[in-house]
Scaffold this motif. Structure first.
Motif, PDB file in Angstrom:
ATOM      1  N   SER A 173     -24.626  20.418 -17.080  1.00  0.00           N
ATOM      2  CA  SER A 173     -24.456  21.599 -16.227  1.00  0.00           C
ATOM      3  C   SER A 173     -25.309  21.459 -14.971  1.00  0.00           C
ATOM      4  O   SER A 173     -26.253  20.671 -14.919  1.00  0.00           O
ATOM      5  CB  SER A 173     -24.867  22.862 -16.994  1.00  0.00           C
ATOM      6  N   TYR A 212     -18.186  18.185 -10.714  1.00  0.00           N
ATOM      7  CA  TYR A 212     -19.531  17.923 -11.212  1.00  0.00           C
ATOM      8  C   TYR A 212     -20.447  17.625 -10.027  1.00  0.00           C
ATOM      9  O   TYR A 212     -20.017  17.113  -8.995  1.00  0.00           O
ATOM     10  CB  TYR A 212     -19.552  16.791 -12.237  1.00  0.00           C
ATOM     11  N   TRP A 264     -21.671  15.001 -16.771  1.00  0.00           N
ATOM     12  CA  TRP A 264     -21.056  16.257 -17.190  1.00  0.00           C
ATOM     13  C   TRP A 264     -22.075  17.302 -17.625  1.00  0.00           C
ATOM     14  O   TRP A 264     -21.706  18.328 -18.172  1.00  0.00           O
ATOM     15  CB  TRP A 264     -20.024  16.008 -18.293  1.00  0.00           C
ATOM     16  N   ASP A 296     -22.455  26.801  -8.234  1.00  0.00           N
ATOM     17  CA  ASP A 296     -23.470  27.107  -9.241  1.00  0.00           C
ATOM     18  C   ASP A 296     -24.877  26.709  -8.819  1.00  0.00           C
ATOM     19  O   ASP A 296     -25.826  26.970  -9.551  1.00  0.00           O
ATOM     20  CB  ASP A 296     -23.147  26.384 -10.553  1.00  0.00           C
ATOM     21  N   TYR A 344     -27.388  23.598 -13.887  1.00  0.00           N
ATOM     22  CA  TYR A 344     -28.752  24.001 -14.238  1.00  0.00           C
ATOM     23  C   TYR A 344     -29.512  22.859 -14.902  1.00  0.00           C
ATOM     24  O   TYR A 344     -30.668  22.604 -14.566  1.00  0.00           O
ATOM     25  CB  TYR A 344     -28.756  25.232 -15.157  1.00  0.00           C
ATOM     26  N   GLN A 345     -28.892  22.147 -15.832  1.00  0.00           N
ATOM     27  CA  GLN A 345     -29.567  21.035 -16.502  1.00  0.00           C
ATOM     28  C   GLN A 345     -29.958  19.950 -15.503  1.00  0.00           C
ATOM     29  O   GLN A 345     -30.995  19.308 -15.658  1.00  0.00           O
ATOM     30  CB  GLN A 345     -28.668  20.426 -17.578  1.00  0.00           C
TER      31      GLN A 345
END
Length: 188
Positions: free
Chosen positions: A165, A131, A163, A79, A167-168
């Motif tokens: 994302s 993660y 935990w 991701d 993107y975050q």
């Protein structure tokens, strides 16, 4: 037949639930459950709030409108590339992805990335998940001069943001990489 005064009636109303199993007012179980739920909620909030970027270095103040991203085929975090592109777009920068070693003359700025991940089981789940634990972004000119660098590292005692994302976690790192502050060798 029943001649109950108001005081007797109130006494029966108060005492009647005490005779029912599981409905006792004085049992500590509801307080223990409330404490567990509060702790779980606090832990969840800490675990989804990502850390701030670290080791931010900006050698030259640049404001690129577009960048080329060198694809990293050995990066285990699938991701990260979409998160990187989304973060760049949010900062008003378009991007294209190219295979390693294909540097073209029309790309003035290049972004290189790397990342690492780990596996764990989130709170209130029995399924292991991956993660992001660390990420490194480098903004360089087409001549290979490093213009900016920023990292994300999962850290701290309670590992805040574990935990969250990808993107975050990456959005503040991308923002710091392409910020227009132009701080000379600003290390955070």
């Amino acid at each position: 037949m029943w001649n109950l005064s108001r005081a007797h009636l109130c006494g029966w109303i108060i005492l009647s639930p005490a005779g029912l199993l599981g409905c006792s007012i004085v049992t500590p179980a509801p307080l223990i459950e409330l404490a567990k739920a509060t702790g779980a909620a606090a832990s969840t909030m800490v675990s989804v709030t990502p850390n701030e970027p670290v080791n931010v270095v900006q050698n030259v103040a640049v404001s690129p409108k577009s960048v080329c991203i060198e694809y990293n085929p050995v990066c285990p975090v699938v991701d990260i590339l979409p998160a990187l592109q989304q973060g760049l777009t949010k900062n008003g920068i378009s991007s294209r992805v190219y295979e390693p070693g294909t540097h073209f003359g029309y790309c003035r700025y290049w972004v290189k990335y790397s990342a690492s991940m780990d596996w764990g089981t989130p709170l209130m789940s029995d399924q292991p998940q991956s993660y992001l634990t660390a990420a490194r972004l480098t903004l360089a000119s087409d001549a290979g001069i490093v213009l900016a660098y920023a990292e994300y590292r999962l850290g701290g005692l309670m590992q805040p943001g574990k935990w969250a994302s990808v993107y975050q976690k990456m959005e503040p790192v991308v923002r710091s990489l392409v910020s227009q502050g132009g701080q000379q060798l600003a290390v955070k």
